[in-house]
Design a protein around this motif. Structure first.
Motif, PDB file in Angstrom:
ATOM      1  N   ASN A  78       0.818  -1.108   0.169  1.00 52.22           N
ATOM      2  CA  ASN A  78      -0.059  -0.031   0.143  1.00 52.22           C
ATOM      3  C   ASN A  78       0.830   1.405  -0.025  1.00 52.22           C
ATOM      4  OD1 ASN A  78      -2.537  -1.106  -0.224  1.00 52.22           O
ATOM      5  ND2 ASN A  78      -2.388  -1.670   1.853  1.00 52.22           N
ATOM      6  N   SER A  79       2.272   1.204  -0.026  1.00 51.33           N
ATOM      7  CA  SER A  79       2.895   2.447  -0.349  1.00 51.33           C
ATOM      8  C   SER A  79       2.979   2.551  -1.758  1.00 51.33           C
ATOM      9  CB  SER A  79       4.473   2.175   0.290  1.00 51.33           C
ATOM     10  OG  SER A  79       4.524   1.892   1.645  1.00 51.33           O
ATOM     11  N   TRP A  80       3.444   3.884  -2.294  1.00 53.78           N
ATOM     12  CA  TRP A  80       3.541   3.995  -3.721  1.00 53.78           C
ATOM     13  C   TRP A  80       4.783   4.724  -4.201  1.00 53.78           C
ATOM     14  CZ3 TRP A  80       4.764   9.010  -4.662  1.00 53.78           C
ATOM     15  CH2 TRP A  80       4.688  10.224  -3.516  1.00 53.78           C
ATOM     16  N   ASN A  81       5.074   4.715  -5.524  1.00 58.44           N
ATOM     17  CA  ASN A  81       5.911   5.314  -6.076  1.00 58.44           C
ATOM     18  C   ASN A  81       5.659   5.862  -7.505  1.00 58.44           C
ATOM     19  OD1 ASN A  81       6.165   2.420  -6.848  1.00 58.44           O
ATOM     20  ND2 ASN A  81       7.816   3.141  -8.414  1.00 58.44           N
ATOM     21  N   LYS A  82       5.800   6.720  -8.119  1.00 61.50           N
ATOM     22  CA  LYS A  82       5.537   7.287  -9.400  1.00 61.50           C
ATOM     23  C   LYS A  82       6.745   7.464 -10.389  1.00 61.50           C
ATOM     24  CE  LYS A  82       2.741  10.621 -11.951  1.00 61.50           C
ATOM     25  NZ  LYS A  82       1.808  11.871 -11.788  1.00 61.50           N
ATOM     26  N   PRO A  83       7.088   6.550 -11.098  1.00 66.06           N
ATOM     27  CA  PRO A  83       8.064   6.664 -12.032  1.00 66.06           C
ATOM     28  C   PRO A  83       8.001   7.497 -13.172  1.00 66.06           C
ATOM     29  CG  PRO A  83       7.306   4.159 -12.053  1.00 66.06           C
ATOM     30  CD  PRO A  83       6.320   5.217 -11.548  1.00 66.06           C
ATOM     31  N   ASN A  84       8.890   8.200 -13.733  1.00 62.41           N
ATOM     32  CA  ASN A  84       9.179   8.976 -14.798  1.00 62.41           C
ATOM     33  C   ASN A  84       9.679   8.081 -15.816  1.00 62.41           C
ATOM     34  OD1 ASN A  84       9.579  10.933 -16.815  1.00 62.41           O
ATOM     35  ND2 ASN A  84      10.783  12.414 -15.537  1.00 62.41           N
ATOM     36  N   TRP A  85       9.029   7.631 -16.889  1.00 68.47           N
ATOM     37  CA  TRP A  85       9.661   6.894 -17.674  1.00 68.47           C
ATOM     38  C   TRP A  85      10.244   7.433 -18.865  1.00 68.47           C
ATOM     39  CZ3 TRP A  85      10.793   1.974 -16.365  1.00 68.47           C
ATOM     40  CH2 TRP A  85       9.806   1.256 -15.570  1.00 68.47           C
ATOM     41  N   ASP A  86      10.539   8.759 -18.902  1.00 70.67           N
ATOM     42  CA  ASP A  86      11.361   9.551 -20.161  1.00 70.67           C
ATOM     43  C   ASP A  86      12.573   9.351 -19.973  1.00 70.67           C
ATOM     44  OD1 ASP A  86      11.188  10.766 -22.498  1.00 70.67           O
ATOM     45  OD2 ASP A  86      11.001  12.893 -21.528  1.00 70.67           O
ATOM     46  N   THR A  87      13.446   8.148 -19.741  1.00 68.12           N
ATOM     47  CA  THR A  87      14.850   8.087 -19.357  1.00 68.12           C
ATOM     48  C   THR A  87      15.348   6.930 -20.291  1.00 68.12           C
ATOM     49  OG1 THR A  87      14.528   6.857 -17.531  1.00 68.12           O
ATOM     50  CG2 THR A  87      14.800   9.466 -17.398  1.00 68.12           C
ATOM     51  N   ASP A  88      16.412   6.845 -20.568  1.00 69.83           N
ATOM     52  CA  ASP A  88      17.285   5.439 -21.063  1.00 69.83           C
ATOM     53  C   ASP A  88      17.555   4.654 -19.687  1.00 69.83           C
ATOM     54  OD1 ASP A  88      17.336   6.069 -23.849  1.00 69.83           O
ATOM     55  OD2 ASP A  88      18.912   7.500 -23.138  1.00 69.83           O
ATOM     56  N   CYS A  89      16.730   3.505 -19.701  1.00 72.20           N
ATOM     57  CA  CYS A  89      16.787   2.625 -18.335  1.00 72.20           C
ATOM     58  C   CYS A  89      16.090   1.134 -18.673  1.00 72.20           C
ATOM     59  CB  CYS A  89      16.110   3.295 -17.290  1.00 72.20           C
ATOM     60  SG  CYS A  89      14.271   3.252 -17.228  1.00 72.20           S
ATOM     61  N   SER A  90      16.586   0.127 -17.895  1.00 71.38           N
ATOM     62  CA  SER A  90      16.089  -0.881 -17.672  1.00 71.38           C
ATOM     63  C   SER A  90      16.160  -1.285 -16.196  1.00 71.38           C
ATOM     64  CB  SER A  90      16.965  -1.986 -18.364  1.00 71.38           C
ATOM     65  OG  SER A  90      17.036  -1.827 -19.730  1.00 71.38           O
ATOM     66  N   VAL A  91      14.794  -1.885 -15.918  1.00 72.96           N
ATOM     67  CA  VAL A  91      14.116  -2.122 -14.493  1.00 72.96           C
ATOM     68  C   VAL A  91      13.787  -3.500 -14.377  1.00 72.96           C
ATOM     69  CG1 VAL A  91      12.852  -1.212 -12.621  1.00 72.96           C
ATOM     70  CG2 VAL A  91      13.782   0.515 -14.117  1.00 72.96           C
ATOM     71  N   LEU A  92      14.253  -4.234 -13.445  1.00 72.57           N
ATOM     72  CA  LEU A  92      13.777  -5.454 -12.905  1.00 72.57           C
ATOM     73  C   LEU A  92      12.775  -5.377 -11.822  1.00 72.57           C
ATOM     74  CD1 LEU A  92      13.514  -8.517 -12.993  1.00 72.57           C
ATOM     75  CD2 LEU A  92      15.811  -8.562 -11.650  1.00 72.57           C
ATOM     76  N   SER A  93      11.741  -5.762 -11.786  1.00 73.68           N
ATOM     77  CA  SER A  93      10.542  -5.539 -10.865  1.00 73.68           C
ATOM     78  C   SER A  93      10.425  -6.922 -10.290  1.00 73.68           C
ATOM     79  CB  SER A  93       9.585  -4.986 -11.233  1.00 73.68           C
ATOM     80  OG  SER A  93       9.725  -3.497 -11.427  1.00 73.68           O
ATOM     81  N   LEU A  94      10.259  -7.121  -8.936  1.00 77.86           N
ATOM     82  CA  LEU A  94       9.733  -8.272  -8.441  1.00 77.86           C
ATOM     83  C   LEU A  94       8.482  -8.092  -7.552  1.00 77.86           C
ATOM     84  CD1 LEU A  94      12.876  -9.037  -8.860  1.00 77.86           C
ATOM     85  CD2 LEU A  94      12.845 -10.751  -7.049  1.00 77.86           C
ATOM     86  N   LEU A  95       7.480  -8.730  -7.678  1.00 79.06           N
ATOM     87  CA  LEU A  95       6.232  -8.508  -6.874  1.00 79.06           C
ATOM     88  C   LEU A  95       5.825  -9.582  -6.205  1.00 79.06           C
ATOM     89  CD1 LEU A  95       5.987  -7.853 -10.516  1.00 79.06           C
ATOM     90  CD2 LEU A  95       4.471  -6.097  -9.295  1.00 79.06           C
ATOM     91  N   LEU A 101       4.657 -14.962  -7.267  1.00 78.65           N
ATOM     92  CA  LEU A 101       5.984 -14.091  -7.275  1.00 78.65           C
ATOM     93  C   LEU A 101       5.975 -13.920  -8.607  1.00 78.65           C
ATOM     94  CD1 LEU A 101       8.541 -12.717  -6.245  1.00 78.65           C
ATOM     95  CD2 LEU A 101       9.589 -15.255  -6.403  1.00 78.65           C
ATOM     96  N   GLY A 102       6.033 -12.533  -9.099  1.00 78.98           N
ATOM     97  CA  GLY A 102       6.155 -12.117 -10.231  1.00 78.98           C
ATOM     98  C   GLY A 102       7.318 -11.303 -10.566  1.00 78.98           C
ATOM     99  N   PHE A 103       7.798 -11.574 -11.722  1.00 77.84           N
ATOM    100  CA  PHE A 103       9.229 -10.894 -12.134  1.00 77.84           C
ATOM    101  C   PHE A 103       8.607 -10.136 -13.461  1.00 77.84           C
ATOM    102  CE2 PHE A 103      10.088 -14.795 -10.260  1.00 77.84           C
ATOM    103  CZ  PHE A 103      11.204 -14.515  -9.530  1.00 77.84           C
ATOM    104  N   SER A 104       9.274  -8.875 -13.526  1.00 74.75           N
ATOM    105  CA  SER A 104       9.024  -8.240 -14.867  1.00 74.75           C
ATOM    106  C   SER A 104      10.192  -7.197 -15.181  1.00 74.75           C
ATOM    107  CB  SER A 104       7.838  -6.791 -14.442  1.00 74.75           C
ATOM    108  OG  SER A 104       7.779  -6.279 -15.623  1.00 74.75           O
ATOM    109  N   LEU A 105      10.800  -7.456 -16.367  1.00 76.17           N
ATOM    110  CA  LEU A 105      11.726  -6.614 -16.830  1.00 76.17           C
ATOM    111  C   LEU A 105      11.318  -5.681 -17.974  1.00 76.17           C
ATOM    112  CD1 LEU A 105      14.995  -6.069 -17.253  1.00 76.17           C
ATOM    113  CD2 LEU A 105      14.835  -7.990 -18.731  1.00 76.17           C
ATOM    114  N   VAL A 106      11.469  -4.396 -17.878  1.00 73.77           N
ATOM    115  CA  VAL A 106      11.139  -3.494 -18.773  1.00 73.77           C
ATOM    116  C   VAL A 106      12.365  -2.575 -18.913  1.00 73.77           C
ATOM    117  CG1 VAL A 106       8.608  -3.380 -18.307  1.00 73.77           C
ATOM    118  CG2 VAL A 106      10.282  -1.648 -17.125  1.00 73.77           C
TER     119      VAL A 106
END
Length: 281
Positions: A78-95, A101-106
């Motif tokens: 229930n905490s939050w973050n707000k990404p700004n995706w207007d950059t060059d980046c790769s992010v791995l998320s674990l949920l 258990l979810g894995f997401s690579l964007v």
């Protein structure tokens, strides 16, 4: 697909015994609109580039923090973050959902409208194991004024456990149909506030809309549209109790474009109007 995430975690654990910086999200102030906020813990690992996020500070102000390669962000339930995706980046998320258990690579390129690489995988969570205790410790640590060096140790242990789950899954996790269904459920829980449809979700997971509908009938014993509505109403109930949003804003933040439709759906699902629910014990 699991091999991609297994290799990523192996590289992170081998190269980053100590994270450059571990950030913690919070929820003491009202989150900006279109923030990511779900009821399960998340970890975001910056693989490359720069990943700016609006985050809450200890003094309850909100500023943009620049997460760099080697940084990690832990987001308690229930905490939050707000990404700004207007950059060059790769992010791995674990949920860390209740059952999966979810894995997401964007990966994102600056000034490009969409992601050029999106990979997802999920597996069933084995509850009652060390992972529950590690997450509980991180949730507690997020509220502490001093978090280092324990944050790095706990996060390293969490990633090690996730890597073990990928390399030595239980028999139950080898059901690809179940894993696909759970992965789609996680995606809906992440994106309930957006305009998501059967067609858009099917496209994201590279299946046909008809296959997606059958999957929910067989695995979830409900229509996909009903599941999306359930997620949205569940979040609306949380927001009505937690924040002083007007009903129109609650509707918008939960993915309902029409406040009157939100009103009717909420009453049909809960037996109360949104205002009555907000005032109830």
């Amino acid at each position: 697909m699991s091999q991609v995430f297994q290799l990523l975690l192996e590289n992170i654990l081998a190269e980053r015994e100590h994270f450059n910086h571990v950030w913690f999200a919070s929820d003491q102030v009202t989150p900006p609109q279109f923030s990511y906020q779900v009821n399960f813990p998340r970890v975001e690992l910056v693989i490359s580039g720069e990943y700016p996020n609006l985050l809450e500070n200890p003094d309850k102000s909100i500023t943009e923090s620049k997460l760099l390669a080697g940084d990690a962000l832990y987001v308690p339930p229930n905490s939050w973050n707000k990404p700004n995706w207007d950059t060059d980046c790769s992010v791995l998320s674990l949920l860390f959902g209740k059952r999966q258990l979810g894995f997401s690579l964007v990966s994102k390129a600056k000034n490009q409208p969409g992601f050029y690489d999106v990979q997802k995988h999920s597996l069933q969570t084995r509850t009652g194991h060390a992972i529950d205790h590690i997450l509980a410790a991180l949730n507690t640590l997020a509220k502490e004024p001093v978090q280092t060096p324990m944050d790095g140790y706990l996060l390293h242990a969490l990633l090690s456990y996730c890597q073990q789950m990928l390399t030595a899954p239980t028999a139950a996790t080898r059901n690809r149909v179940e894993d696909l269904y759970q992965g789609i459920c996680i995606y809906i829980q992440e994106n309930f506030h957006r305009h998501i449809t059967r067609e858009s979700i099917a496209h994201r997971f590279n299946i046909t809309p008809n296959h997606l509908s059958r999957l929910f009938r067989q695995q979830g014993h409900m229509r996909m549209a009903d599941y999306i509505t359930w997620v949205r109403i569940d979040r609306a109930k949380f927001m009505l109790k937690r924040y002083d949003f007007r009903l129109a804003e609650v509707a918008t933040r939960c993915g309902f474009q029409d406040v009157n439709y939100f009103y009717r759906v909420f009453k049909s699902k809960t037996g109360m109007t949104p205002s009555e629910y907000r005032g109830s014990d």
